[in-house]
Design an enzyme around this catalytic site. Structure first.
Site, PDB file in Angstrom:
ATOM      1  N   LYS A  53      -4.857  -2.777  -4.955  1.00 32.16           N
ATOM      2  CA  LYS A  53      -4.976  -3.067  -3.523  1.00 32.16           C
ATOM      3  C   LYS A  53      -6.032  -4.155  -3.284  1.00 32.16           C
ATOM      4  O   LYS A  53      -5.818  -5.085  -2.511  1.00 32.16           O
ATOM      5  CB  LYS A  53      -5.338  -1.781  -2.752  1.00 32.16           C
ATOM      6  N   GLN A  97      -8.954   6.648  -0.688  1.00 29.13           N
ATOM      7  CA  GLN A  97      -7.934   6.901  -1.705  1.00 29.13           C
ATOM      8  C   GLN A  97      -7.816   8.395  -2.017  1.00 29.13           C
ATOM      9  O   GLN A  97      -8.819   9.054  -2.282  1.00 29.13           O
ATOM     10  CB  GLN A  97      -8.269   6.118  -2.987  1.00 29.13           C
ATOM     11  N   ASP A 120      -3.580   3.300   6.490  1.00 26.31           N
ATOM     12  CA  ASP A 120      -2.692   4.129   5.663  1.00 26.31           C
ATOM     13  C   ASP A 120      -1.670   4.860   6.540  1.00 26.31           C
ATOM     14  O   ASP A 120      -0.686   5.390   6.030  1.00 26.31           O
ATOM     15  CB  ASP A 120      -3.512   5.180   4.885  1.00 26.31           C
TER      16      ASP A 120
END
Ligand code: NAD
Length: 294
Positions: A53, A97, A120
């Site tokens: 990412k 994460q 997200d």
């Protein structure tokens, strides 16, 4: 014509489009989009995902910040990190994460993220807005699948879509999105899972199969209708002694077995995975532009 949907190539094209947009924003004197990622501990898969990412951010010209924390971080300390990111005007969007260590309450973490920076798309406000057909940050993997179906001009309206797996990050949002009244949507959706009776019969009715189960080679040709489109979300490690690392990646679908029957299929690797990262970048770009009217 190839039946393989090339997620890797499509992701590269979309990254170029994003990079161009970033350049235009900069030439207009606008702020460079800035994504932050919080990584707790050193789970190798999470390290790989976050590394990817961050590298992708650099590739399109975004600013990125990686915040690493020890596995021993307390809930309170992690909440403070989130609070700082929520309040930092230079950060447009951020992710924490997953998975997090067992002593951390993941749901509380998701709730603590400012939904306006929740790139997200996991915050209940974004999920709720998505379910109501309002503009929101879409969860990255489902968003990537929508873009693939769109760019490959795969008709979804009126089609029967069977989703296998009901996770919060893939199966459930995917089922909602495919049934929405939208350009990619308007499908009749069946959401199947581990308690589904006669899964084979359900999947066999599908024009579009979206497999997100986490079991390698689960979907085989006897479950697939002639001409079906298959989106294989699974990323599974299967033993392979011919590889240096001793394993290779495989999807939830037995590609070799179903290839003759399908009209389109995403390979693993090189299908859904690269599109997931691109979707996170798209959400960050949207955040930087303040595009969503909450
Ligand atoms: P998960 O692991 O949280 O849940 C699996 C789902 O599969 C559950 O809803 C369960 O009901 C269903 N299931 C399990 N066994 C079943 C069976 N025998 N029959 C029918 N349904 C069954 O799911 P997830 O987090 O969505 O992950 C699924 C897979 O997708 C994993 O391999 C994961 O690594 C992969 N994944 C890939 C990406 C990507 O970017 N490509 C993103 C997220 C997840």
């Amino acid at each position: 014509m190839s039946k393989l949907i090339d997620g890797k190539a499509l992701a590269a094209t979309i990254k170029e489009e994003i990079a161009q947009e970033v350049q235009e924003m900069q030439s207009q004197g606008l702020k460079t989009p800035h994504l932050a990622a919080v990584l707790v501990g050193n789970n190798p898969a999470s390290e790989a995902y976050v590394g990817n990412k961050v590298r992708s951010c650099e590739k399109v010209g975004f600013k990125s910040t990686l915040i690493r924390k020890e596995n021993s971080i307390t809930q309170g300390e992690l909440m403070d990190v989130i609070k700082d990111l929520n309040e930092n005007p230079d950060i447009d969007g951020f992710i924490v994460q997953l998975p997090l260590p067992e002593h951390i309450d993941e749901h509380a973490v998701t709730l603590a993220i400012d939904y306006k920076k929740d790139v997200d798309g996991f915050h209940p406000i974004n999920i709720g807005r998505m379910a109501q057909g309002l503009d929101s940050y879409l969860p990255a993997t489902p968003f990537g699948i929508l873009q693939m179906l769109d760019r490959y001009n795969i008709e979804t309206s009126g089609k029967h879509c069977v989703v296998i797996g009901r996770s919060n990050i893939v199966g459930t949002p995917m089922s909602i999105l495919m049934s929405r009244k939208a350009k990619v949507g308007n499908a009749t959706v069946t959401l199947t899972h581990s308690r589904t009776r006669d899964l084979e019969a359900e999947v066999k009715r599908a024009d579009i199969i979206i497999a997100a189960i986490g079991i390698p080679f689960f979907v085989t040709s006897n479950m697939v209708k002639e001409g079906a489109v298959i989106i294989d979300v699974g990323i599974n490690r299967v033993e392979d002694s011919s590889r240096k690392r001793g394993y290779r990646l495989a999807g939830d679908v037995n590609l070799d077995d179903v290839l003759d029957k399908v009209s389109y299929i995403t390979p693993v690797p090189g299908g859904v995975g690269p599109m997931t990262v691109v979707s996170l970048l798209k959400n960050t770009l949207r955040a930087a532009k303040g595009e969503i009217e909450f």
